[in-house]
Design a protein around this motif. Structure first.
Motif, PDB file in Angstrom:
ATOM      1  N   ALA A 142       0.859  -1.185   0.000  1.00  0.00           N
ATOM      2  CA  ALA A 142       0.000   0.000   0.000  1.00  0.00           C
ATOM      3  C   ALA A 142       0.893   1.231   0.000  1.00  0.00           C
ATOM      4  CB  ALA A 142      -0.902  -0.008   1.223  1.00  0.00           C
ATOM      5  N   LEU A 143       0.548   2.207  -0.850  1.00  0.00           N
ATOM      6  CA  LEU A 143       1.372   3.400  -0.999  1.00  0.00           C
ATOM      7  C   LEU A 143       0.553   4.676  -0.838  1.00  0.00           C
ATOM      8  CD1 LEU A 143       3.550   2.548  -4.149  1.00  0.00           C
ATOM      9  CD2 LEU A 143       4.139   2.184  -1.752  1.00  0.00           C
ATOM     10  N   ILE A 144       1.272   5.770  -0.605  1.00  0.00           N
ATOM     11  CA  ILE A 144       0.714   7.116  -0.668  1.00  0.00           C
ATOM     12  C   ILE A 144       1.549   7.899  -1.668  1.00  0.00           C
ATOM     13  CG2 ILE A 144       0.300   9.265   0.582  1.00  0.00           C
ATOM     14  CD1 ILE A 144       0.079   7.640   3.114  1.00  0.00           C
ATOM     15  N   ASP A 145       0.861   8.611  -2.573  1.00  0.00           N
ATOM     16  CA  ASP A 145       1.568   9.427  -3.548  1.00  0.00           C
ATOM     17  C   ASP A 145       0.588  10.447  -4.120  1.00  0.00           C
ATOM     18  OD1 ASP A 145       3.610  10.393  -5.144  1.00  0.00           O
ATOM     19  OD2 ASP A 145       4.156   8.444  -5.968  1.00  0.00           O
ATOM     20  N   TYR A 146       1.018  11.153  -5.152  1.00  0.00           N
ATOM     21  CA  TYR A 146       0.153  12.128  -5.803  1.00  0.00           C
ATOM     22  C   TYR A 146      -0.689  11.468  -6.882  1.00  0.00           C
ATOM     23  CZ  TYR A 146       2.877  15.897  -3.671  1.00  0.00           C
ATOM     24  OH  TYR A 146       3.480  16.743  -2.782  1.00  0.00           O
ATOM     25  N   LEU A 147      -1.969  11.872  -6.955  1.00  0.00           N
ATOM     26  CA  LEU A 147      -2.841  11.591  -8.087  1.00  0.00           C
ATOM     27  C   LEU A 147      -3.197  12.942  -8.688  1.00  0.00           C
ATOM     28  CD1 LEU A 147      -4.771   9.670  -9.743  1.00  0.00           C
ATOM     29  CD2 LEU A 147      -6.512  10.239  -8.045  1.00  0.00           C
ATOM     30  N   ALA A 148      -3.170  13.051  -9.990  1.00  0.00           N
ATOM     31  CA  ALA A 148      -3.527  14.312 -10.636  1.00  0.00           C
ATOM     32  C   ALA A 148      -4.629  14.079 -11.660  1.00  0.00           C
ATOM     33  CB  ALA A 148      -2.309  14.946 -11.308  1.00  0.00           C
ATOM     34  N   LEU A 149      -5.620  14.989 -11.639  1.00  0.00           N
ATOM     35  CA  LEU A 149      -6.738  14.958 -12.571  1.00  0.00           C
ATOM     36  C   LEU A 149      -7.015  16.388 -13.029  1.00  0.00           C
ATOM     37  CD1 LEU A 149      -9.161  12.624 -10.560  1.00  0.00           C
ATOM     38  CD2 LEU A 149      -7.977  12.008 -12.679  1.00  0.00           C
ATOM     39  N   PRO A 150      -7.626  16.571 -14.201  1.00  0.00           N
ATOM     40  CA  PRO A 150      -8.024  17.915 -14.611  1.00  0.00           C
ATOM     41  C   PRO A 150      -9.057  18.486 -13.640  1.00  0.00           C
ATOM     42  CG  PRO A 150      -8.012  16.430 -16.495  1.00  0.00           C
ATOM     43  CD  PRO A 150      -7.862  15.582 -15.266  1.00  0.00           C
TER      44      PRO A 150
END
Length: 463
Positions: A142-150
């Motif tokens: 399990a990870l934590i990171d950035y998700l990017a969406l418009p």
């Protein structure tokens, strides 16, 4: 092989005896509205969303799954090289959000996304082709990171640049998990009812999807926005929604013989089915969820390409459809040629008239919690055209026999829905899932409004 890295794995609810100096967030904090295209893959009939993960942002094509509890991406190969990911320590409060994860105490492989000491693990699922856990690790980090969406600008339907969602929780996966998924897909986007699905990590906890029936143009997903949903030519589909409650199946696919875990799937209360305004006689017990074993009820799926009906329901609905189609209003006769799998009812294409609502055939009504709340299925959603070599050109009723209730989802002891509303029936329909109010907004076919799900306009701006 990979199983060797799991030197010691402990199942736990929450471990308090370990400590860490790593600074991690408690959960994702996105409070903006976002939008992203959903493209139908022509050969697999899978619905694929485009998102951006890691640092620097990298495009990720992910299978859309309304029943998945969390998102996962392949961390084995060249795709995942983020500089900002973090593991979730087993003793950190964030572990509570994961439900009942496993803990990798000591990893013997080189450190990386899929390997860290004292880190939480999850069990990714491939709904298209079940993962062979005799050849693959059943769990991944399990990870934590950035998700990017418009971003959606100012609560409108104007699309802005990519906006980062910080502290996004997801899972790694392995290359072997990708079998059966469309080419170029690197994982799965979890849209289900859970603590860590995509819509739950965006506030407000609400999303809407409009799947395109176009062979080339995408549909759209909205996150955190109640509208407006503006489609060309100037049509706001948020004003066209009718609402019905979302209900919970208390015995989900992760339940055990002695323990019940609620399903992450979205169920609605279907009370009857009408064909050409005539109620189809059905076993009413199949339409309700059995709270003891989870059998029955109606769920919505972006993974099933066509609606699946429990065998007795399928036979009753097709019988009613054949009778109505043969009436003087339609004067249609079922083809006598060999059935085209998986369909059981087909008609010669030249015999069927076409309007803006698709083939002119008997309308199928799904009557929901109230007799006045009806999801109408017109020809564009009830029929699918099949053209094959040898002069085969037919329109087929796009419903399939899902088997008896115990096998519609392939389980002998976990409850299965009697009806699974599939992707073809969702196309060019606006659906809004409000997880805060636990209600579904639906439009029926938006072709009647003079627009389609491919009529949402995306920009090409990036971060």
């Amino acid at each position: 092989m990979a199983m060797a890295k799991l030197v010691l794995v402990l199942a736990f609810f929450f471990v308090q005896s370990l400590t860490t100096s790593l600074t991690l967030p408690l959960q994702a904090t996105a409070t903006k509205s976002f939008v992203s295209p959903i493209q139908k893959h022509r050969s697999t009939l899978q619905y694929i969303i485009t998102a951006y993960l890691q640092t620097p942002p990298k495009q990720a094509k992910l299978l859309v799954d309304l029943a998945a509890s969390f998102t996962w991406v392949n961390c084995d190969d060249k795709y995942f090289h983020s500089t900002t990911y973090k593991h979730i320590p087993c003793d950190y409060p964030l572990a509570d959000l994961l439900g009942q994860p496993a803990c990798l105490v000591n990893c013997v492989d080189p450190p990386g996304p899929n390997c860290a000491n004292n880190s939480c693990l999850l069990s990714p699922v491939n709904p298209i082709k079940p993962i062979d856990f005799t050849r693959s690790d059943p769990i991944a980090a399990a990870l934590i990171d950035y998700l990017a969406l418009p971003e959606l600008i100012n609560g409108s339907s104007q699309v802005g640049p990519l906006e980062k969602i910080r502290n996004f929780i997801f899972s790694c996966g392995h290359t072997s998990y990708l079998k059966g998924l469309a080419r170029g897909v690197v994982g799965l986007a979890g849209f289900g009812r859970s603590n860590i699905s995509i819509p739950v990590q965006i506030t407000p906890h609400l999303f809407a999807i409009c799947l395109s029936g176009s062979k080339s143009q995408p549909g759209v997903a909205f996150f955190g926005s109640k509208g407006p949903y503006n489609f060309s030519p100037g049509i706001d589909l948020s004003s066209s929604l009718t609402y019905t409650p979302l209900i919970v199946n208390p015995v989900g696919k992760d339940s055990g013989v002695d323990s019940k875990i609620a399903s992450p799937e979205y169920y609605i209360e279907l009370t009857s089915v009408r064909v050409y305004n005539t109620v189809v006689p059905l076993n009413q017990s199949l339409l309700a969820i059995n709270s003891e074993n989870g059998f029955g009820g109606t769920t919505i799926s972006t993974v099933a390409p066509y609606t699946k009906l429990e065998s007795s329901i399928y036979k009753a609905v097709t019988r009613a459809f054949l009778k109505a189609a043969a009436s003087s209003t339609y004067n249609l006769t079922k083809t006598t040629t060999k059935p085209i799998k998986p369909f059981g009812v087909c008609y010669t294409a030249s015999d069927i008239k076409i309007t803006k609502m698709g083939p002119v055939v008997p309308t199928i009504d799904l009557v929901l919690h109230n007799k006045d709340v009806v999801w109408k299925i017109f020809g564009s959603n009830s029929m699918v055209r099949i053209v094959k070599k040898g002069g085969v050109d037919v329109w087929c009723l796009a419903f399939v026999d899902g088997g008896v209730s115990t096998t519609i989802r392939g389980s002998n002891w976990i409850g299965s829905p009697s009806i699974v509303i599939g992707g073809h029936q969702l196309e060019d329909n606006m659906l809004q899932f409000d997880l805060g109010s636990m209600k579904l907004g639906f439009s029926s076919s938006i072709l009647s409004k003079g627009t389609t799900c491919s009529n949402f306009k995306f920009s090409t701006k990036k971060i």
